[in-house]
Design an enzyme around this catalytic site. Structure first.
Site, mmCIF file in Angstrom:
data_model
loop_
_atom_site.group_PDB
_atom_site.id
_atom_site.type_symbol
_atom_site.label_atom_id
_atom_site.label_comp_id
_atom_site.label_asym_id
_atom_site.label_seq_id
_atom_site.Cartn_x
_atom_site.Cartn_y
_atom_site.Cartn_z
ATOM 1 N N ARG A 1 0.836 -1.198 0.000
ATOM 2 C CA ARG A 1 0.000 0.000 0.000
ATOM 3 C C ARG A 1 0.872 1.249 0.000
ATOM 4 O O ARG A 1 0.558 2.220 -0.675
ATOM 5 C CB ARG A 1 -0.894 -0.031 1.242
ATOM 6 C CG ARG A 1 -1.753 1.190 1.456
ATOM 7 C CD ARG A 1 -2.689 0.987 2.640
ATOM 8 N NE ARG A 1 -3.643 -0.073 2.396
ATOM 9 C CZ ARG A 1 -4.021 -0.993 3.307
ATOM 10 N NH1 ARG A 1 -3.523 -0.974 4.508
ATOM 11 N NH2 ARG A 1 -4.897 -1.906 3.003
ATOM 12 N N TYR A 2 1.941 1.231 0.806
ATOM 13 C CA TYR A 2 2.858 2.377 0.890
ATOM 14 C C TYR A 2 4.126 2.019 0.118
ATOM 15 O O TYR A 2 4.557 0.868 0.147
ATOM 16 C CB TYR A 2 3.232 2.651 2.348
ATOM 17 C CG TYR A 2 2.063 2.796 3.279
ATOM 18 C CD1 TYR A 2 1.303 3.963 3.282
ATOM 19 C CD2 TYR A 2 1.723 1.778 4.162
ATOM 20 C CE1 TYR A 2 0.227 4.103 4.163
ATOM 21 C CE2 TYR A 2 0.658 1.919 5.043
ATOM 22 C CZ TYR A 2 -0.085 3.083 5.038
ATOM 23 O OH TYR A 2 -1.133 3.215 5.897
ATOM 24 N N ARG B 1 7.198 -0.014 2.075
ATOM 25 C CA ARG B 1 7.011 -1.180 2.938
ATOM 26 C C ARG B 1 5.899 -2.080 2.423
ATOM 27 O O ARG B 1 4.923 -1.597 1.831
ATOM 28 C CB ARG B 1 6.747 -0.771 4.387
ATOM 29 C CG ARG B 1 5.617 0.242 4.575
ATOM 30 C CD ARG B 1 5.914 1.038 5.841
ATOM 31 N NE ARG B 1 4.822 1.890 6.293
ATOM 32 C CZ ARG B 1 4.631 3.144 5.868
ATOM 33 N NH1 ARG B 1 5.392 3.663 4.924
ATOM 34 N NH2 ARG B 1 3.645 3.874 6.364
ATOM 35 N N CYS C 1 -3.630 -18.944 13.326
ATOM 36 C CA CYS C 1 -3.152 -18.346 14.567
ATOM 37 C C CYS C 1 -3.305 -19.370 15.686
ATOM 38 O O CYS C 1 -4.199 -20.212 15.621
ATOM 39 C CB CYS C 1 -3.983 -17.115 14.941
ATOM 40 S SG CYS C 1 -4.058 -15.876 13.645
ATOM 41 N N CYS D 1 -8.940 -14.260 17.821
ATOM 42 C CA CYS D 1 -9.562 -13.143 18.529
ATOM 43 C C CYS D 1 -10.952 -12.923 17.941
ATOM 44 O O CYS D 1 -11.105 -12.933 16.707
ATOM 45 C CB CYS D 1 -8.716 -11.896 18.348
ATOM 46 S SG CYS D 1 -6.965 -12.184 18.691
ATOM 47 N N CYS E 1 -11.155 -10.078 15.302
ATOM 48 C CA CYS E 1 -10.084 -10.048 14.289
ATOM 49 C C CYS E 1 -10.519 -9.344 13.000
ATOM 50 O O CYS E 1 -11.580 -9.623 12.453
ATOM 51 C CB CYS E 1 -9.650 -11.466 13.952
ATOM 52 S SG CYS E 1 -8.444 -11.534 12.608
ATOM 53 N N ARG F 1 -9.081 -9.702 10.199
ATOM 54 C CA ARG F 1 -8.946 -10.613 9.057
ATOM 55 C C ARG F 1 -9.737 -11.887 9.309
ATOM 56 O O ARG F 1 -9.387 -12.962 8.829
ATOM 57 C CB ARG F 1 -7.469 -10.966 8.826
ATOM 58 C CG ARG F 1 -6.628 -9.781 8.421
ATOM 59 C CD ARG F 1 -5.469 -10.160 7.515
ATOM 60 N NE ARG F 1 -4.767 -8.954 7.088
ATOM 61 C CZ ARG F 1 -3.605 -8.563 7.611
ATOM 62 N NH1 ARG F 1 -2.989 -9.292 8.524
ATOM 63 N NH2 ARG F 1 -3.052 -7.442 7.197
ATOM 64 N N ASP G 1 -11.611 -1.968 13.581
ATOM 65 C CA ASP G 1 -11.993 -1.991 12.169
ATOM 66 C C ASP G 1 -13.427 -2.491 11.988
ATOM 67 O O ASP G 1 -13.989 -3.117 12.881
ATOM 68 C CB ASP G 1 -11.035 -2.908 11.394
ATOM 69 C CG ASP G 1 -9.627 -2.334 11.331
ATOM 70 O OD1 ASP G 1 -9.506 -1.115 11.102
ATOM 71 O OD2 ASP G 1 -8.673 -3.103 11.532
ATOM 72 N N ASP H 1 -7.597 2.793 10.498
ATOM 73 C CA ASP H 1 -7.287 2.287 9.168
ATOM 74 C C ASP H 1 -8.517 2.538 8.311
ATOM 75 O O ASP H 1 -9.590 1.998 8.574
ATOM 76 C CB ASP H 1 -6.951 0.785 9.245
ATOM 77 C CG ASP H 1 -5.704 0.451 8.452
ATOM 78 O OD1 ASP H 1 -5.649 0.831 7.257
ATOM 79 O OD2 ASP H 1 -4.801 -0.175 9.019
ATOM 80 N N LYS I 1 -3.627 4.119 6.970
ATOM 81 C CA LYS I 1 -3.845 4.542 8.356
ATOM 82 C C LYS I 1 -3.799 6.061 8.479
ATOM 83 O O LYS I 1 -2.970 6.695 7.816
ATOM 84 C CB LYS I 1 -2.748 3.951 9.244
ATOM 85 C CG LYS I 1 -2.795 2.435 9.355
ATOM 86 C CD LYS I 1 -1.645 1.919 10.193
ATOM 87 C CE LYS I 1 -1.596 0.420 10.231
ATOM 88 N NZ LYS I 1 -1.231 -0.163 8.904
HETATM 89 C C1 LIG Z 1 -0.366 -1.001 8.611
HETATM 90 C C2 LIG Z 1 0.258 -1.314 7.365
HETATM 91 C C3 LIG Z 1 1.642 -1.150 7.182
HETATM 92 C C4 LIG Z 1 2.554 -0.663 8.262
HETATM 93 O O1 LIG Z 1 2.282 0.664 8.521
HETATM 94 P P1 LIG Z 1 3.093 1.473 9.596
HETATM 95 O O2 LIG Z 1 2.301 2.710 9.753
HETATM 96 O O3 LIG Z 1 4.441 1.664 9.020
HETATM 97 O O4 LIG Z 1 3.159 0.652 10.827
HETATM 98 C C5 LIG Z 1 2.194 -1.421 5.955
HETATM 99 N N1 LIG Z 1 1.423 -1.870 4.935
HETATM 100 C C6 LIG Z 1 0.100 -2.055 5.087
HETATM 101 C C7 LIG Z 1 -0.672 -2.542 3.935
HETATM 102 C C8 LIG Z 1 -0.527 -1.780 6.304
HETATM 103 O O5 LIG Z 1 -1.842 -1.983 6.429
HETATM 104 S S1 SF4 Z 2 -6.213 -10.420 15.470
HETATM 105 FE FE1 SF4 Z 2 -6.647 -12.038 13.929
HETATM 106 S S2 SF4 Z 2 -4.689 -12.390 12.913
HETATM 107 FE FE2 SF4 Z 2 -4.235 -11.348 14.855
HETATM 108 S S3 SF4 Z 2 -3.890 -13.002 16.358
HETATM 109 FE FE3 SF4 Z 2 -6.040 -12.415 16.511
HETATM 110 S S4 SF4 Z 2 -7.082 -13.866 15.142
HETATM 111 FE FE4 SF4 Z 2 -4.907 -13.928 14.559
#
Ligand SMILES: *Cc1c(COP(=O)(O)O)cnc(C)c1O
Ligand code: SF4
Length: 362
Positions: free
Chosen positions: A89-90, A93, A102, A106, A109, A111, A271, A308, A315
């Site tokens: 996305r960025y 990174r 996992c 959670c 979660c 995801r 989220d 986010d 973010k």
């Molecule tokens: C959160 C996230 C990151 C890391 O973001 P930081 O602000 O550097 O911690 C990098 N890529 C994606 C897609 C993210 O969702």
């Molecule tokens: S938030 Fe989702 S991905 Fe993270 S530890 Fe919990 S269940 Fe696993």
């Protein structure tokens, strides 16, 4: 109760004494849709009476309700996934999602539509393709290992991935996001620690922790093993209704983290994941809570409150601004006690016609 094995599914939770069978009977639909697993360590903590842990890990009937604004891909990762396992996305990174399983699931979660037992691991040609994507992009400086939980992999597999990343010259940092130190502390073995330490890249570990109950003696020792090995530790916390949405709990959590050599990094606004409405905190209330922390704990204990954005836009810092333009060329600044001051202060040469030096606006 001394639980030796993880509880996978409703019956196992009932057998472990952390869910009564009447409640379990109403959770069939939830269990069908979302993964359930609780580690032996957490089963014991929940059986010992931690309501904050029970709420995070024991399924609830409210999960059956999906609100219209909730979505399967709440932060829009899909749109930024050029190859399997990568979210880019960025520019500088990428996320590298090594597996979708996992040790513990959670209930909130983000995801949750993607993770589960047998959640597909990235290996063989798919892992090679993801690594090639990173190798071919010199602008990528940081790789975030996520999932699922990357520390659910064996130390041998983790070592293989980290060695491959060590071989990519343009990378500086590998960051690992994990719940393992606080959810399955026995997994932080000497083998795991030695897979992380002494790498060519700087390996940072961001631990997901939401409540001071998660920092009992075993997690504290696991964090100490990591910190003693020279691995810099950060934390990520999700703001959750009924778990940590009060100033005293957040204060205790952030102090406990810093006390254990973990720097609070992000406090995430929850989220819009499906079936998580019962965890959601109003944004205005989150901002009040965070503003209140300024006067309670030191800068070491302050995470950045972030939201986010849905749709993959990334973010954004979510806290109330402490400095706002006053429309007349100066700023109104709010101090740690909530009082407002003009900045630059008046009475200085070149500031035109001003009032007193320490002008309190309200
Ligand atoms: C959160 C996230 C990151 C890391 O973001 P930081 O602000 O550097 O911690 C990098 N890529 C994606 C897609 C993210 O969702
Ligand atoms: S938030 Fe989702 S991905 Fe993270 S530890 Fe919990 S269940 Fe696993």
């Amino acid at each position: 109760m001394d639980n030796a094995r993880p509880a996978r599914g409703l019956d196992a939770l009932v057998a472990a004494g952390v869910l009564d069978s009447e409640r379990a009977a109403g959770l069939g639909g939830v269990a069908e849709r979302y993964a359930i697993s609780v580690t032996p360590y957490l089963l014991d903590r929940i059986a010992a009476g931690s309501a904050a842990l029970a709420r995070q890990y024991i399924p609830d009937a409210a999960e059956a309700e999906t609100a219209p604004e909730e979505r399967a891909d709440p932060i829009g990762d899909e749109a930024h996934s050029p190859v399997r396992g990568i979210v880019h996305r960025y520019p500088d990174r990428v996320l590298l999602k090594l597996l979708h399983a996992c040790p513990v699931y959670c209930r909130f979660c983000f995801r949750r539509e993607m993770v589960g037992p047998g959640g597909d691991a990235l290996d063989g040609p798919a892992l090679e393709a993801a690594l090639a994507y990173i190798r071919e992009r010199p602008e990528v400086w940081e790789v975030v290992l996520t999932g699922g939980d990357p520390l659910a992999l064996s130390p041998r597999r983790l070592d293989a991935v980290l060695s491959a990343l060590d071989g990519i010259a343009h990378l500086g940092v590998v960051r690992i996001h994990s719940r393992v130190p606080v959810a399955d502390p026995a997994r932080v073995t000497p083998e795991l620690v030695s897979a992380l330490r002494g790498r060519d890249k700087a390996v940072w570990l961001a631990v997901h922790a939401n409540h001071p109950d998660e920092l009992g003696p075993e997690p504290r020792s696991a964090l100490a093993r990591l910190a003693d090995a020279g691995i810099p530790l950060l934390s990520q916390t999700v703001l959750l209704r009924g778990v940590n949405d009060d100033a005293a709990t957040l204060e205790a959590l952030f102090r406990a983290l810093v006390r254990n050599r973990v720097k609070p990094y992000y406090l995430h606004h929850p989220d819009l994941a499906p079936g998580t409405g019962h965890f959601r905190v109003d944004l205005a209330r989150g901002r009040d809570l965070v503003a209140g922390l300024r006067g309670r704990v030191s800068g070491l204990c302050q995470p950045t409150y972030v939201l986010d954005l849905p749709g993959g836009h990334g973010k954004v810092p979510a806290a109330r601004p402490h400095l706002v333009p006053d429309g007349e060329g100066r700023f109104a600044a709010e101090d740690w006690q909530g009082r407002r001051h003009a900045y630059p202060p008046c009475g200085e040469p070149g500031n035109g016609s001003c009032g007193p030096v320490d002008e309190v606006l309200s």
